[in-house]
Scaffold this motif. Structure first.
Motif, mmCIF file in Angstrom:
data_model
loop_
_atom_site.group_PDB
_atom_site.id
_atom_site.type_symbol
_atom_site.label_atom_id
_atom_site.label_comp_id
_atom_site.label_asym_id
_atom_site.label_seq_id
_atom_site.Cartn_x
_atom_site.Cartn_y
_atom_site.Cartn_z
ATOM 1 N N LEU A 7 7.473 -12.377 3.022
ATOM 2 C CA LEU A 7 7.117 -11.759 1.749
ATOM 3 C C LEU A 7 6.125 -10.637 2.045
ATOM 4 N N TYR A 8 6.285 -9.511 1.372
ATOM 5 C CA TYR A 8 5.412 -8.359 1.599
ATOM 6 C C TYR A 8 4.908 -7.883 0.246
ATOM 7 N N GLY A 9 3.638 -8.123 -0.027
ATOM 8 C CA GLY A 9 3.066 -7.766 -1.326
ATOM 9 C C GLY A 9 2.256 -6.489 -1.250
ATOM 10 N N GLY A 10 2.098 -5.821 -2.385
ATOM 11 C CA GLY A 10 1.279 -4.614 -2.417
ATOM 12 C C GLY A 10 1.422 -3.913 -3.746
ATOM 13 N N THR A 11 0.675 -2.840 -3.883
ATOM 14 C CA THR A 11 0.745 -2.079 -5.129
ATOM 15 C C THR A 11 1.893 -1.075 -5.068
ATOM 16 N N PHE A 12 2.108 -0.512 -3.889
ATOM 17 C CA PHE A 12 3.219 0.424 -3.670
ATOM 18 C C PHE A 12 3.184 1.563 -4.698
ATOM 19 N N ASP A 13 2.070 2.272 -4.713
ATOM 20 C CA ASP A 13 1.823 3.344 -5.701
ATOM 21 C C ASP A 13 1.558 4.665 -4.980
ATOM 22 N N ILE A 15 5.378 3.536 -2.616
ATOM 23 C CA ILE A 15 5.854 3.009 -1.336
ATOM 24 C C ILE A 15 5.929 4.180 -0.353
ATOM 25 N N HIS A 16 5.585 3.913 0.935
ATOM 26 C CA HIS A 16 5.621 4.995 1.936
ATOM 27 C C HIS A 16 6.020 4.429 3.299
ATOM 28 N N TYR A 17 6.138 5.337 4.291
ATOM 29 C CA TYR A 17 6.572 4.903 5.624
ATOM 30 C C TYR A 17 5.550 3.993 6.312
ATOM 31 N N GLY A 18 4.282 4.070 5.914
ATOM 32 C CA GLY A 18 3.282 3.145 6.472
ATOM 33 C C GLY A 18 3.553 1.705 6.042
ATOM 34 N N HIS A 19 4.299 1.548 4.931
ATOM 35 C CA HIS A 19 4.755 0.207 4.528
ATOM 36 C C HIS A 19 6.044 -0.157 5.263
ATOM 37 N N LEU A 20 6.990 0.789 5.241
ATOM 38 C CA LEU A 20 8.363 0.453 5.660
ATOM 39 C C LEU A 20 8.519 0.364 7.179
ATOM 40 N N ILE A 106 0.920 -8.546 6.031
ATOM 41 C CA ILE A 106 -0.164 -7.667 5.545
ATOM 42 C C ILE A 106 -0.511 -6.645 6.632
ATOM 43 N N GLY A 107 -1.247 -5.606 6.253
ATOM 44 C CA GLY A 107 -1.778 -4.648 7.217
ATOM 45 C C GLY A 107 -3.167 -5.091 7.686
ATOM 46 N N GLN A 108 -3.621 -4.440 8.770
ATOM 47 C CA GLN A 108 -4.919 -4.800 9.360
ATOM 48 C C GLN A 108 -6.069 -4.698 8.350
ATOM 49 N N ASP A 109 -6.015 -3.712 7.459
ATOM 50 C CA ASP A 109 -7.085 -3.570 6.456
ATOM 51 C C ASP A 109 -7.122 -4.794 5.536
ATOM 52 N N SER A 110 -5.964 -5.308 5.186
ATOM 53 C CA SER A 110 -5.926 -6.489 4.313
ATOM 54 C C SER A 110 -6.432 -7.734 5.030
ATOM 55 N N LEU A 111 -6.191 -7.806 6.335
ATOM 56 C CA LEU A 111 -6.713 -8.966 7.078
ATOM 57 C C LEU A 111 -8.245 -8.992 7.007
ATOM 58 N N ARG A 133 -0.472 -3.523 12.588
ATOM 59 C CA ARG A 133 -1.591 -2.644 12.939
ATOM 60 C C ARG A 133 -1.691 -1.493 11.946
ATOM 61 N N ARG A 134 -2.917 -1.052 11.743
ATOM 62 C CA ARG A 134 -3.134 0.114 10.897
ATOM 63 C C ARG A 134 -4.302 0.886 11.481
ATOM 64 N N PRO A 135 -4.166 2.200 11.696
ATOM 65 C CA PRO A 135 -5.250 2.937 12.351
ATOM 66 C C PRO A 135 -6.492 3.003 11.479
ATOM 67 N N TRP A 176 1.076 2.435 15.153
ATOM 68 C CA TRP A 176 0.217 2.933 14.071
ATOM 69 C C TRP A 176 0.920 3.977 13.236
ATOM 70 N N PHE A 177 0.755 3.863 11.925
ATOM 71 C CA PHE A 177 1.210 4.924 11.021
ATOM 72 C C PHE A 177 0.034 5.282 10.137
ATOM 73 N N ASP A 178 -0.452 6.509 10.316
ATOM 74 C CA ASP A 178 -1.664 6.911 9.608
ATOM 75 C C ASP A 178 -1.302 7.473 8.228
ATOM 76 N N ILE A 179 -0.843 6.589 7.364
ATOM 77 C CA ILE A 179 -0.383 6.985 6.030
ATOM 78 C C ILE A 179 -0.945 5.985 5.026
ATOM 79 N N SER A 180 -1.424 6.472 3.893
ATOM 80 C CA SER A 180 -1.786 5.552 2.805
ATOM 81 C C SER A 180 -1.311 6.145 1.494
ATOM 82 N N ALA A 181 -1.149 5.290 0.500
ATOM 83 C CA ALA A 181 -0.740 5.765 -0.826
ATOM 84 C C ALA A 181 -1.815 6.699 -1.393
ATOM 85 N N THR A 182 -3.076 6.389 -1.112
ATOM 86 C CA THR A 182 -4.177 7.244 -1.592
ATOM 87 C C THR A 182 -4.032 8.656 -1.034
ATOM 88 N N LEU A 183 -3.765 8.740 0.267
ATOM 89 C CA LEU A 183 -3.610 10.053 0.906
ATOM 90 C C LEU A 183 -2.436 10.814 0.279
#
Ligand code: ATP
Length: 217
Positions: A7-13, A15-20, A106-111, A133-135, A176-183
Motif C-alpha cells: 500500500l502506498y499512501g500520500g497526498t499526491f498533490d 503525483i510525480h516521478y518521485g512517487h512512481l 513510505i519515503g525516507q522523510d516519512s520514516l 530513499r529520498r535525497p 534518489w529522485f530529487d522531486i517533490s509536489a511542493t517543488l
C-alpha cells in the motif's frame, strides 16, 4: 502461497516521478506484483491540498493508466473525515486475513516523522514498512529510542517481507529522485518547466484545469 501486497499512501498533490519511479524500481528489486495507491484525506489542521479530491484522483488515474503494477484505492478520499494510517492498515489486515504479507511503502522523510504518527507502533503489527530513499534527509532517526525501534525491526533480507505477514522494516536501495509536489507547485506557479518531473498526461491535465497557478506553500 500468499503474495506480498503493498500500500502506498500520500497526498499526491500532484503525483510525480518521485512517487512512481522508486516504487517501480523497488517492485523489480523485491518481486512485488501489485502496489495499491491510496490518496489521503488531509486533516483540517494541516495545509489543504490545492487540487480537489476528484482532481487528485484523476491525476492518479492518468499517471497509472499505462502501469499495471499500480491500482487505486479511493477509500480514504471517499470518507468525509481523514483517517489515520494505523486505522487503515488495521482495516486492510482484517480484509486480507492474518497470513497475508502486507507492506506500507513510505519515503525516507516519512520514516523520520513516523514516530509522530498516530499509534505508529501498531502499524508494524499489521504490515511491514518499506522505505524508499529520498535525497536531503538524514538516514538516522532523530531520537535514540526511535533509532532503537528502527533497528529492532530492521531486516536486510527482502525474503522476510514475503515470508512473514508483518513487522519488518526494509530500507530499499532505490535511486534518489530529487522531486517533490511542493517543488512542482512552486515551479508551475513561476511558469517554469516540469516536464521531467511528472508524466505528461498529468501535466496536461494540470494545465487544462488551471491548477497550481496561485501561490502555494
Ligand atoms: P509535498 O511536497 O506536497 O509535501 P510530497 O512530494 O512529499 O508532497 P506526498 O504525497 O506527501 O508527496 O508523499 C507520499 C509518499 O511519497 C511519502 O511517503 C513520501 O515520503 C514519498 N515521496 C514523495 N516524494 C518522494 C521522492 N522524491 N522520493 C522518495 N519518496 C518520495
Amino acid at each position: 502461497m500468499h503474495s506480498l501486497q503493498a500500500l502506498y499512501g500520500g497526498t499526491f498533490d500532484p503525483i510525480h516521478y518521485g512517487h512512481l519511479k522508486p516504487v517501480e524500481i523497488l517492485a523489480n528489486q523485491i518481486g512485488l506484483q501489485c502496489v495499491t495507491i491510496m490518496p489521503n484525506n488531509v486533516p483540517p489542521h494541516r495545509p489543504q491540498p490545492e487540487a480537489t479530491p476528484a482532481q487528485r484522483k484523476q491525476m492518479l488515474e492518468l499517471a497509472i493508466a499505462d502501469k499495471p503494477l499500480f491500482v487505486l484505492d479511493e477509500r480514504e478520499l471517499r470518507r468525509n473525515s481523514p483517517s489515520y494510517t494505523a486505522q487503515t492498515l488495521e482495516e486492510w489486515r482484517r480484509e486480507q486475513g492474518p497470513e497475508k504479507p502486507l507492506a506500507f511503502i513510505i519515503g525516507q522523510d516519512s520514516l523520520l516523522n513516523f514516530p509522530s504518527w498516530y499509534q505508529y507502533e501498531t502499524i508494524l503489527d499489521n504490515s511491514h514498512l518499506i522505505v524508499c530513499r529520498r535525497p536531503g534527509y538524514p538516514l538516522a532517526m532523530k531520537e535514540e529510542r526511535h533509532q532503537l525501534w528502527l533497528e529492532q525491526h530492521l531486516t536486510y533480507q527482502s525474503e522476510d517481507l514475503h515470508n512473514q505477514p508483518a513487522g519488518k522494516i526494509y530500507l530499499a536501495e532505490t535511486p534518489w529522485f530529487d522531486i517533490s509536489a511542493t517543488l512542482i507547485r512552486q515551479r508551475l506557479q513561476q511558469g517554469l518547466p516540469c516536464d521531467e518531473m511528472l508524466p505528461m498526461p498529468v501535466l496536461r491535465y494540470i494545465q487544462q484545469q488551471g491548477l497550481y497557478q496561485k501561490s502555494s506553500n
